[in-house]
Enzyme design. Sequence first.
Site, PDB file in Angstrom:
ATOM      1  N   LYS A  63       0.834  -1.204   0.000  1.00  0.00           N
ATOM      2  CA  LYS A  63       0.000   0.000   0.000  1.00  0.00           C
ATOM      3  C   LYS A  63       0.868   1.253   0.000  1.00  0.00           C
ATOM      4  CE  LYS A  63      -1.847  -1.567   3.722  1.00  0.00           C
ATOM      5  NZ  LYS A  63      -2.644  -1.870   4.928  1.00  0.00           N
ATOM      6  N   THR A 110      -8.335   8.730   9.732  1.00  0.00           N
ATOM      7  CA  THR A 110      -7.779   7.587   9.007  1.00  0.00           C
ATOM      8  C   THR A 110      -7.597   6.354   9.889  1.00  0.00           C
ATOM      9  OG1 THR A 110      -5.530   8.418   9.429  1.00  0.00           O
ATOM     10  CG2 THR A 110      -6.564   9.038   7.332  1.00  0.00           C
ATOM     11  N   GLY A 133      -8.041   2.904  11.307  1.00  0.00           N
ATOM     12  CA  GLY A 133      -8.667   1.705  10.773  1.00  0.00           C
ATOM     13  C   GLY A 133      -8.567   1.551   9.272  1.00  0.00           C
ATOM     14  N   THR A 134      -7.770   2.390   8.618  1.00  0.00           N
ATOM     15  CA  THR A 134      -7.659   2.333   7.155  1.00  0.00           C
ATOM     16  C   THR A 134      -7.191   0.960   6.683  1.00  0.00           C
ATOM     17  OG1 THR A 134      -7.205   4.697   6.993  1.00  0.00           O
ATOM     18  CG2 THR A 134      -6.539   3.344   5.143  1.00  0.00           C
ATOM     19  N   GLY A 135      -6.098   0.461   7.272  1.00  0.00           N
ATOM     20  CA  GLY A 135      -5.554  -0.822   6.829  1.00  0.00           C
ATOM     21  C   GLY A 135      -6.484  -1.980   7.107  1.00  0.00           C
ATOM     22  N   CYS A 136      -7.096  -1.993   8.293  1.00  0.00           N
ATOM     23  CA  CYS A 136      -8.058  -3.042   8.640  1.00  0.00           C
ATOM     24  C   CYS A 136      -9.223  -3.035   7.660  1.00  0.00           C
ATOM     25  CB  CYS A 136      -8.589  -2.840  10.053  1.00  0.00           C
ATOM     26  SG  CYS A 136      -7.349  -2.796  11.349  1.00  0.00           S
TER      27      CYS A 136
END
Length: 277
Positions: free
Chosen positions: A174, A207, A209-212
């Site tokens: 990412k 932002t 929790g973006t990756g989850c």
Amino acid sequence: MPARAATIAGSDSSGGAGIQADIKTFQECGVYGMSVITALTAQNTLGVHDVHRIPAAHIAAQFDALEEDVRPDAVKTGMLADGGTIHLVSERLANFHWPNIVVDPVMIAKGGTALLEENAIEKLRTQLLPIATVVTPNIPEAAALASIAIHSRNDQLEAAKQLHDLGARYVLVKGGHGPDKDCSADLLYDGAGGWWIEGPRHHTMRTHGTGCTLSSAITAYLAKGYSVLDSVIKAKQYIHMAIKYPIAVGNGHGPVNHWAVRMLDRGEESLCHYIKN
């Protein structure tokens, strides 16, 4: 029977990340969500205050309960905390042959708190990545897992190649931590080539929790039968909307808006473009 997705991750008491974000995302993407909880965190938008690890026997029991009755069509891993948990999770996933495994190598919280023990990284490399359908590191995580510095798109590609060599079928590095101020460029690599999936960068504190959320959206679309590439593109569109149209929660790094598309009563917005490498 509806498509089913499971998250194997930690609980975020503030609801912005971890299993709470995953279950919200599963629901919004139209799949039935389930969970195997590996840790309990006391956290909010200002940071992580405490972590309680779930005993291995109870983690195993959660796996066994799902396998017995509501076996998932896709599964994601998030916060696994330590080497023992990684070993247990890898063993159960391999033995149960659960399909469509998405590995989000949660290593460091946004506030800097370590969420994975240093000695567990090697187990992540050697036990979990080899069974992953997709692994979704951000740039710092990819750099740590591949043991290289990442300062450019060429570095991003080199890290993806190294993680693919460890066994993951697809690697999504990412680009949220990348140098481009206006664009977030994610690289999806399959061992033969790759796709640059680009979207506009939104400058916001919302932002958490973006990756989850991205990895759980990928999992949801895989559960529904989409290809890996299509699942990643649709998940990127979903998180793009969740960041672009924020909600005001908390006084720090607030959560993304998991119901942005539904709240606005509009469809997914197209990204800039994606480019075959």
